[in-house]
Design an enzyme around this catalytic site. Structure first.
Site, PDB file in Angstrom:
ATOM      1  N   ALA A 254    -109.428  -5.031  68.258  1.00 24.26           N
ATOM      2  CA  ALA A 254    -110.335  -5.469  69.339  1.00 24.26           C
ATOM      3  C   ALA A 254    -111.777  -5.693  68.884  1.00 24.26           C
ATOM      4  O   ALA A 254    -112.650  -5.901  69.722  1.00 24.26           O
ATOM      5  CB  ALA A 254    -110.309  -4.504  70.528  1.00 24.26           C
ATOM      6  N   ALA A 255    -112.016  -5.697  67.560  1.00 25.75           N
ATOM      7  CA  ALA A 255    -113.386  -5.999  67.102  1.00 25.75           C
ATOM      8  C   ALA A 255    -113.777  -7.420  67.545  1.00 25.75           C
ATOM      9  O   ALA A 255    -114.887  -7.656  68.023  1.00 25.75           O
ATOM     10  CB  ALA A 255    -113.474  -5.873  65.586  1.00 25.75           C
ATOM     11  N   GLY A 256    -112.823  -8.357  67.405  1.00 31.34           N
ATOM     12  CA  GLY A 256    -113.096  -9.731  67.835  1.00 31.34           C
ATOM     13  C   GLY A 256    -113.309  -9.811  69.346  1.00 31.34           C
ATOM     14  O   GLY A 256    -114.121 -10.610  69.828  1.00 31.34           O
ATOM     15  N   ASP A 257    -112.599  -8.986  70.080  1.00 34.04           N
ATOM     16  CA  ASP A 257    -112.764  -8.995  71.547  1.00 34.04           C
ATOM     17  C   ASP A 257    -114.146  -8.464  71.929  1.00 34.04           C
ATOM     18  O   ASP A 257    -114.798  -8.997  72.837  1.00 34.04           O
ATOM     19  CB  ASP A 257    -111.667  -8.144  72.203  1.00 34.04           C
ATOM     20  CG  ASP A 257    -110.279  -8.691  71.892  1.00 34.04           C
ATOM     21  OD1 ASP A 257    -110.151  -9.922  71.704  1.00 34.04           O
ATOM     22  OD2 ASP A 257    -109.323  -7.900  71.821  1.00 34.04           O
TER      23      ASP A 257
HETATM   24  O1  RIB Z   1    -107.277  -8.105  70.032  1.00 29.07           O
HETATM   25  C1  RIB Z   1    -106.588  -6.895  70.122  1.00 29.07           C
HETATM   26  C2  RIB Z   1    -105.471  -7.021  71.106  1.00 29.07           C
HETATM   27  O2  RIB Z   1    -104.489  -7.893  70.603  1.00 29.07           O
HETATM   28  C3  RIB Z   1    -104.735  -5.734  71.383  1.00 29.07           C
HETATM   29  O3  RIB Z   1    -105.313  -4.993  72.412  1.00 29.07           O
HETATM   30  C4  RIB Z   1    -103.305  -6.210  71.671  1.00 29.07           C
HETATM   31  O4  RIB Z   1    -102.900  -5.967  72.970  1.00 29.07           O
HETATM   32  C5  RIB Z   1    -103.301  -7.691  71.330  1.00 29.07           C
HETATM   33  O5  RIB Z   1    -103.392  -8.480  72.441  1.00 29.07           O
END
Ligand code: RIB
Length: 319
Positions: A254-257
């Site tokens: 989730a770093a990109g998120d």
């Molecule tokens: O970007 C990370 C996410 O990728 C995770 O939370 C997983 O659910 C996938 O969607």
């Protein structure tokens, strides 16, 4: 007159089942992990929560199942303060699930069973059209059907909303130009940039060439995230390097998120692209210092504290 504020996200919700161990399994291999935990994830919801924690008003358009996960997920989003007007629970379909393995260096492997995410349709977006009129920034990713992503971009463009596409997970083939032309900012990592353009991205020069190609294909600008080398903001005839933020990484999930959510929140708050990118880089780095997807997403005060500390430091010489 409509007052524009906030971030609209259309995308996925997954429950992440995570095993943390020393090494990632190779095909056919079983590895013994050290710990297991469950966390809320999915790129769409992660980016919605990241933007919310980075200070934006956020609405999420997504599908959940009618299983126990779906109900728990909706409650968690409500606690975060994410708007749920665009959430639909799909009958007799499970909520999306991701199986994640994280190794000792913080690298991961992820396999997703999309479940309800595959039921997010263009009509789900049309149903909440007024949310587009109220948003400043739209964020989309590729964990829901491509027709839905394209419909979201089109509605956003019609409403004068800034559009950001995170092309993750990596698409199997280059995206259609008619879709890319609806994108103001595309934010691939090195691997995704390579798949989208056919240009090898092994250094800043490759990233710059891939970024320029994405702009030729129709995107307004490309921000290529380069992990430990920072990011490169590319436009058709130029590029600017966003230096890396050095932290002790324990889980890169989730770093990109975190990066995309903070970028959208900064732009929605009216900050410049340069300042928003600086904060996004800090948010992405901070997310790697904690385990899990949503548990690791940083809040605005932590992001801005790190951003201030960094801007006080003299720039490192470029290699
Ligand atoms: O970007 C990370 C996410 O990728 C995770 O939370 C997983 O659910 C996938 O969607």
């Amino acid at each position: 007159m409509t007052v524009k504020a906030g971030v609209l996200v259309a995308g996925s919700c997954n429950v992440d089942l995570v095993v943390r161990g020393r090494t990632l399994p190779r095909p056919g291999e079983t590895v013994l992990g050290q710990a297991f935990f469950e966390a809320f994830g999915g790129k769409g919801a992660n980016q919605a929560v990241a933007a919310r924690r980075a200070g934006a008003r956020v609405e999420l358009v997504a599908c959940l199942g009618t299983d126990a996960y779906g109900a728990r997920y909706a409650a968690a989003l409500r606690r975060e303060g994410v708007g749920l007007r665009g959430i639909r629970q799909v009958r007799a379909v499970p909520t999306g699930v991701a199986l994640i393995v994280v190794d000792g260096a913080g690298r991961n492997q992820i396999a997703v069973a999309p479940g309800a995410n595959h039921h997010l349709r263009p009509r789900d977006l049309v149903r909440v059209r007024p949310l587009f009129a109220r948003a400043r920034v739209l964020l989309v990713q590729l964990e829901v059907p491509l027709a839905t992503v394209q419909a979201a971009l089109r509605l956003a463009r019609q409403a004068g909303v800034i559009t950001i596409l995170d092309p993750a997970p990596a698409p199997a083939r280059p995206l259609p130009r008619r879709l890319l032309r609806l994108v103001d900012l595309v934010t691939p990592n090195e691997h995704e940039a390579e798949l989208l353009t056919g240009i090898a991205v092994r250094d800043l020069r490759g990233a710059r060439a891939a970024g320029a190609r994405l702009c030729e294909q129709g995107c307004g600008a490309a921000i290529i995230t380069l992990g430990a080398r920072g990011a490169l903001h590319c436009w058709r005839h130029g590029a600017r390097h966003v230096p890396p933020v050095r932290v002790r990484t324990i889980d890169s999930t989730a770093a990109g998120d975190a990066f995309n959510g903070a970028l959208a929140a900064g732009l929605a708050a009216g900050r410049s692209l340069e300042e928003s990118l600086h904060e996004a880089a800090c948010a992405g780095a901070l997310a790697t210092t904690r385990l899990g997807a949503q548990p690791s997403l940083p809040h605005l005060d932590a992001i801005q504290r790190l951003a201030r500390r960094r801007s006080l430091r003299p720039p490192r010489p470029r290699r």
